[in-house]
Design a protein around this motif. Structure first.
Motif, PDB file in Angstrom:
ATOM      1  N   SER A 173       0.826  -1.209   0.000  1.00 40.61           N
ATOM      2  CA  SER A 173       0.000   0.000   0.000  1.00 40.61           C
ATOM      3  C   SER A 173       0.856   1.253   0.000  1.00 40.61           C
ATOM      4  N   GLY A 174       2.156   1.091   0.219  1.00 45.63           N
ATOM      5  CA  GLY A 174       3.066   2.226   0.323  1.00 45.63           C
ATOM      6  C   GLY A 174       3.798   2.498  -0.970  1.00 45.63           C
ATOM      7  N   THR A 175       5.043   2.889  -0.814  1.00 45.59           N
ATOM      8  CA  THR A 175       5.853   3.296  -1.961  1.00 45.59           C
ATOM      9  C   THR A 175       6.551   2.097  -2.598  1.00 45.59           C
ATOM     10  N   LEU A 176       7.031   2.301  -3.806  1.00 48.19           N
ATOM     11  CA  LEU A 176       7.805   1.264  -4.496  1.00 48.19           C
ATOM     12  C   LEU A 176       9.088   0.932  -3.722  1.00 48.19           C
ATOM     13  N   PRO A 177       9.812   1.933  -3.192  1.00 49.06           N
ATOM     14  CA  PRO A 177      11.001   1.578  -2.393  1.00 49.06           C
ATOM     15  C   PRO A 177      10.663   0.713  -1.174  1.00 49.06           C
ATOM     16  N   PHE A 178       9.499   0.928  -0.559  1.00 43.66           N
ATOM     17  CA  PHE A 178       9.108   0.111   0.590  1.00 43.66           C
ATOM     18  C   PHE A 178       8.911  -1.350   0.155  1.00 43.66           C
ATOM     19  N   LEU A 179       8.240  -1.562  -0.973  1.00 45.55           N
ATOM     20  CA  LEU A 179       8.068  -2.917  -1.490  1.00 45.55           C
ATOM     21  C   LEU A 179       9.421  -3.514  -1.867  1.00 45.55           C
ATOM     22  N   SER A 180      10.269  -2.721  -2.497  1.00 44.79           N
ATOM     23  CA  SER A 180      11.588  -3.186  -2.902  1.00 44.79           C
ATOM     24  C   SER A 180      12.422  -3.598  -1.688  1.00 44.79           C
ATOM     25  N   ASP A 181      12.336  -2.848  -0.606  1.00 36.62           N
ATOM     26  CA  ASP A 181      13.059  -3.205   0.624  1.00 36.62           C
ATOM     27  C   ASP A 181      12.580  -4.552   1.176  1.00 36.62           C
TER      28      ASP A 181
END
Length: 193
Positions: A173-181
């Motif tokens: 539900s957040g940012t792409l960097p959050f998913l990437s992390d």
């Protein structure tokens, strides 16, 4: 290792699959396999004509996926007919790719992973999840009306059940960097890189 990746429509399976692919895991997208079958498999197209008639085809002879979608997502029995045509062929293709590359890690994006009881094929399952508002916004950006989005969401196992069944959940539900992390953490802890 073979990974089954799922989530309900609009949660970000393809984004997660792409990120896993960027980390060296062989990505197999079942939605892409379906698109290929609907364009180039003459037997599939004949079976669709037999089951749904010619009204689901455009004047140039190509399949009108929007017209077919309107029929199958409004009537679960019609959806079951389409699934009977497509799913065995899709399964044959992704299973064949895995067998053909036994020394590689694979991630297979399967929207109906748990609905079709396919988890037994995988060493590990992942569900990509997001909140309902985000999901509906994403589907709206794809051009779906609220009614179309609700029909497609209702055709799948509830997200809460997929979360319960999965070995791992990625929050999207957040940012792409959050998913990437999260994917970095997953690939490191599972020794996938």
């Amino acid at each position: 290792m073979n990974i089954g990746l799922t989530g309900t429509i609009g949660c970000g399976k393809s984004t997660a699959g792409r990120l896993l692919g960027e980390r060296g895991i062989e990505r197999i997208d079942c939605d892409e396999i379906v698109r290929e079958l609907l364009v180039s498999d003459s037997q599939v197209l004949r079976e669709i004509v037999d089951a749904f008639g010619t009204s689901v085809f455009a004047a140039d002879g190509s399949l009108n996926r929007k017209a077919l979608g309107a029929i199958v997502f409004a009537d679960r029995s019609r959806l079951a007919v389409l699934e009977e045509i497509l799913h065995p062929r899709v399964s044959d293709r992704w299973q064949g790719r895995i067998r053909g590359e036994p020394d590689r890690h694979h991630v297979v994006e399967i929207p109906l992973l748990f609905e079709k009881n396919l988890q037994k094929w995988f060493d590990f399952t992942i569900c990509v999840a997001c909140d309902r508002r985000t999901q509906l916004e994403r589907l709206g950006r794809r051009g779906m009306t609220a009614e179309e989005a609700d029909q497609r969401i209702a055709a799948q196992l509830p997200l809460s059940r997929k979360i319960d069944l999965a070995d791992c959940v990625l929050l999207n539900s957040g940012t792409l960097p959050f998913l990437s992390d999260q994917i970095d953490w997953l690939t490191q802890t599972r020794n996938l890189t």
